[in-house]
Enzyme design. Structure first.
Site, PDB file in Angstrom:
ATOM      1  N   ASP A  59       0.416  25.593 -12.173  1.00 35.13           N
ATOM      2  CA  ASP A  59      -0.713  25.551 -12.948  1.00 35.13           C
ATOM      3  C   ASP A  59      -0.362  24.890 -14.074  1.00 35.13           C
ATOM      4  OD1 ASP A  59      -2.282  26.244 -10.691  1.00 35.13           O
ATOM      5  OD2 ASP A  59      -2.330  28.283 -11.310  1.00 35.13           O
ATOM      6  N   HIS A 117      -6.446  35.847  -9.840  1.00 31.07           N
ATOM      7  CA  HIS A 117      -5.770  34.531 -10.064  1.00 31.07           C
ATOM      8  C   HIS A 117      -6.726  33.345  -9.281  1.00 31.07           C
ATOM      9  CE1 HIS A 117      -2.677  31.517 -11.158  1.00 31.07           C
ATOM     10  NE2 HIS A 117      -3.317  31.057 -10.235  1.00 31.07           N
ATOM     11  N   GLU A 118      -6.942  33.462  -8.117  1.00 27.03           N
ATOM     12  CA  GLU A 118      -7.815  32.554  -7.497  1.00 27.03           C
ATOM     13  C   GLU A 118      -9.195  32.590  -7.913  1.00 27.03           C
ATOM     14  OE1 GLU A 118      -6.456  30.085  -6.086  1.00 27.03           O
ATOM     15  OE2 GLU A 118      -4.208  30.931  -6.227  1.00 27.03           O
ATOM     16  N   GLY A 140       0.786  -1.300  -0.012  1.00 23.63           N
ATOM     17  CA  GLY A 140      -0.016  -0.075  -0.054  1.00 23.63           C
ATOM     18  C   GLY A 140       0.842   1.131   0.013  1.00 23.63           C
ATOM     19  N   PRO A 141       0.187   2.482  -0.298  1.00 20.25           N
ATOM     20  CA  PRO A 141       0.797   3.744  -0.400  1.00 20.25           C
ATOM     21  C   PRO A 141       1.408   3.948   1.095  1.00 20.25           C
ATOM     22  CG  PRO A 141      -1.271   3.556  -1.503  1.00 20.25           C
ATOM     23  CD  PRO A 141      -1.169   2.561  -0.640  1.00 20.25           C
ATOM     24  N   PRO A 142       2.369   4.939   1.152  1.00 21.58           N
ATOM     25  CA  PRO A 142       2.942   5.310   2.371  1.00 21.58           C
ATOM     26  C   PRO A 142       1.700   5.904   3.360  1.00 21.58           C
ATOM     27  CG  PRO A 142       4.414   6.159   0.959  1.00 21.58           C
ATOM     28  CD  PRO A 142       3.131   5.498   0.215  1.00 21.58           C
ATOM     29  N   GLY A 143       1.849   5.577   4.691  1.00 25.05           N
ATOM     30  CA  GLY A 143       0.748   6.190   5.588  1.00 25.05           C
ATOM     31  C   GLY A 143      -0.640   5.264   5.571  1.00 25.05           C
ATOM     32  N   THR A 144      -0.826   4.324   4.916  1.00 18.47           N
ATOM     33  CA  THR A 144      -1.756   3.661   5.070  1.00 18.47           C
ATOM     34  C   THR A 144      -2.034   2.518   6.304  1.00 18.47           C
ATOM     35  OG1 THR A 144      -1.110   1.975   3.419  1.00 18.47           O
ATOM     36  CG2 THR A 144      -2.513   3.707   2.571  1.00 18.47           C
ATOM     37  N   GLY A 145      -1.100   2.537   6.822  1.00 16.77           N
ATOM     38  CA  GLY A 145      -1.184   1.637   8.251  1.00 16.77           C
ATOM     39  C   GLY A 145      -0.668   0.354   8.113  1.00 16.77           C
TER      40      GLY A 145
END
Length: 615
Positions: free
Chosen positions: A497, A421-422, A199-204
């Site tokens: 962007d 811009h925002e 799994g990706p980093p941080g998924t436990g």
């Protein structure tokens, strides 16, 4: 540690005793007695001038009738009685007392005699112990550094893990197999030798490994893949043998190898040839996992976020029989994770963790844990007693974009450019049909951004169609178009962007087959250095002519999106000015105020806004 402390303490004790002996030897207080020869003692006895004689081995202490004290020495084998009788002295009136040497005196005597040997021996022993420390460390290179956990009161259990129910179910079966193997053996099932957590980093993944240790109630060996690798060839393999040897002696048990990709990468892809240390370590792991005895209940848990670079021999059934995938949690999983981490924390009445879960799509379990912690820190900083909804909203922004940078000094003109811009991003996203709803717009600098527009999908999305990609391109270019439309200038504010839009357009063409001109196929194959785990080039499986067509198609996609954004903002120029003016005054808009701003009627704007003077 205790044995080393005891050995060092013994050396220090010897040194202290030697110092004390020296003190008593050279700094002993004088007795005040006069030393006389033995012949004078005999003469005094003849003259009946002696009251008492105290004998202590070869020394004599004589007190005459006047009370004066004298000391003298005699031979060890000679008797004072015989000496006085042979000399014709009358010993009837003399009190003679024989004393034995005390244990302490004898000890001091021995210490004094052997003082140089003891002193220098203690120094040599101390130096040898100091030098032996590095030698012991060298000899322990081949020993496994795995930490073993055994206990009936685990700190982490499955109740502390949320959002990955399927993974917990898979590992619950592993725990049950270790606890009650007869239940599975009676049906002919064999114990799985390995379970790979992907799994990706941080998924436990690591957290789930600790939870398995807490639930199983069996010895649990934990080690990182990088702890096997040393600069000396063969050390990693030796540590693997030692680790699995300990596991067999403590079976049933679990061996957890975190970040196994540190030693499990493709063989033959490094720089060290067939005798590379990492390859030797991997070979030993392969042998140990496939060489377990039939009756040994040892399960290997391994975690990685790069399964694509692992050696195929490591992934085959018989070594890692199961692959458990841990992905980013959905909204229900995020809600469950937030509830786990919110335990014991005072929440205000207006806090809804369901709302927080809806506002955090794509967050991993580690991100959500960090979110709760950031909210708690903000609450303490503001002097509040309960975590409120405002703290959670600010914590989300901090996790996504970083802390606010209100101290950053910008000119009035730059603030106005940032506002337009925002506003361009937000208005374009609001107008195109397939973009995500706008959740928040701010011109307060965060991290490296001068401002940001946050879109929030209404539901978790796993598939993205071409229309959604196109609207993402249009939204990304909305800020650049607004700057050019209002101020007729081009700034560096849209650099990120443009990079995002270019990458997205190229992915649409080369990876997702969304180009009518080039058809449904992929272009290029990424190559990477397996031993580094990084992409270094792209293998071209197409001609130069096709490369030109890919560039033309990417350009057309971006230019079409740019023209669409220009048309939208030109037609809704008044609304663009209204949103920008609101941001200049209030800096941030979200929620109900943002919805009212979009739905309200914009005031008439007869001519373009003039750039504000530079302050």
């Amino acid at each position: 540690m205790n044995s080393q402390w005891m050995r060092n303490s013994f050396v220090y004790l010897l040194i202290i005793v030697a110092v004390v002996a020296i003190f008593f030897t050279f700094f002993q207080a004088p007795s005040g007695s006069q030393e006389i020869p033995i012949s004078q003692v005999i003469q005094m006895a003849k003259d009946k001038e002696i009251r008492t004689i105290e004998i202590n081995e070869d020394s004599l202490r004589v007190v005459d009738i006047g009370g004066r004290s004298y000391t003298s020495l005699k031979e060890d084998t000679a008797s004072i009685f015989e000496m006085l009788e042979n000399a014709g002295a009358d010993v009837a009136g003399v009190e003679i007392e024989v004393k034995g040497s005390s244990g302490l005196g004898s000890l001091f005597g021995i210490l004094i005699n052997f003082l140089p040997l003891i002193f220098f021996g203690a120094i040599i022993l101390f130096m040898m112990r100091q030098a032996q420390g590095s030698s012991n460390q060298t000899m322990s290179f081949g020993r496994s550094r795995a930490r073993m956990f055994v206990g009936n009161k685990p700190s982490t259990t499955f109740s502390d893990v949320a959002g990955i129910e399927e993974a917990k179910m898979e590992l619950q079966e592993v725990v049950e197999f270790l606890r009650f193997p007869e239940r599975f053996v009676s049906l002919g099932a064999r114990i799985p030798k390995g379970v790979l957590l992907v799994g990706p980093p941080g998924t436990g993944k690591t957290l789930l490994g600790r939870a398995v240790a807490g639930e199983a109630g069996v010895p649990f060996f934990s080690i990182s893949g990088s702890e096997f690798v040393e600069m000396f060839v063969g050390v990693g393999a030796s540590r693997v043998r030692d680790l699995f040897g300990q596991a067999k002696r403590n079976s049933p048990c679990i061996v957890f190898i975190d970040e196994i990709d540190a030693v499990g990468r493709h063989r033959g892809a490094g720089l060290g040839g067939g005798h590379d240390e990492r390859e030797q370590t991997l070979n030993q792991i392969l042998v140990e996992m496939d060489g377990f005895d039939t009756g040994v209940n040892v399960i290997v848990l391994a975690a990685t976020n790069r399964p694509d670079i692992l050696d195929p021999a490591l992934l085959r059934p018989g070594r890692f029989d199961r692959r458990v995938v841990l992905d980013s949690p959905d909204i229900n999983g995020r809600n469950a994770i937030l509830n786990v981490h919110a335990k014991g924390k005072p929440l205000a009445a207006d806090v809804s963790l369901d709302t927080v879960a809806q506002q955090t799509p794509g967050f991993s379990g580690a991100d959500l844990a960090n979110l709760i912690n950031e909210a708690a820190i903000l609450t303490a900083r503001r002097g509040k007693k309960e975590l409120g909804q405002d703290e959670f909203a600010e914590a989300i922004d901090r996790v996504v974009a970083g802390p606010q940078r209100r101290s950053r000094v910008i000119s009035v003109k730059e603030k106005e450019i940032t506002a337009y811009h925002e506003a361009g991003h937000a208005l374009v996203a609001h107008l195109v049909p397939d973009a995500d709803p706008v959740h928040k717009v701010s011109i307060i600098a965060r991290g490296g951004m001068g401002g940001y527009t946050r879109l929030l999908p209404t539901e978790d999305r796993y598939l993205i169609n071409k229309n959604q990609f196109t609207d993402m391109l249009i939204t990304s270019l909305g800020g650049r178009v607004a700057e050019e439309l209002i101020f007729d200038i081009i700034t560096t504010g849209a650099s990120n962007d443009l990079e995002h839009a270019t990458n997205l357009a190229r992915q649409m063409v080369t990876r997702y087959g969304m180009s009518k001109r080039l058809g449904p196929r992929t272009f290029g194959k990424k190559e990477e250095l397996v031993f580094l785990g990084r992409e270094i080039s792209e293998q071209r499986d197409y001609s130069d002519k096709v490369a030109e067509e890919i560039d033309d198609e990417v350009h057309d996609l971006i230019q079409t999106a740019y023209n669409t954004a220009t048309t939208l903002l030109t037609d809704h120029r008044q609304k663009l000015v209204q949103i920008a003016n609101y941001l200049i005054v209030n800096e941030t808009v979200e929620g109900k105020e943002l919805a009212e701003l979009f739905s309200s009627e914009a005031p008439e704007v007869e001519e373009a806004a003039e750039p504000a003077p530079t302050s």
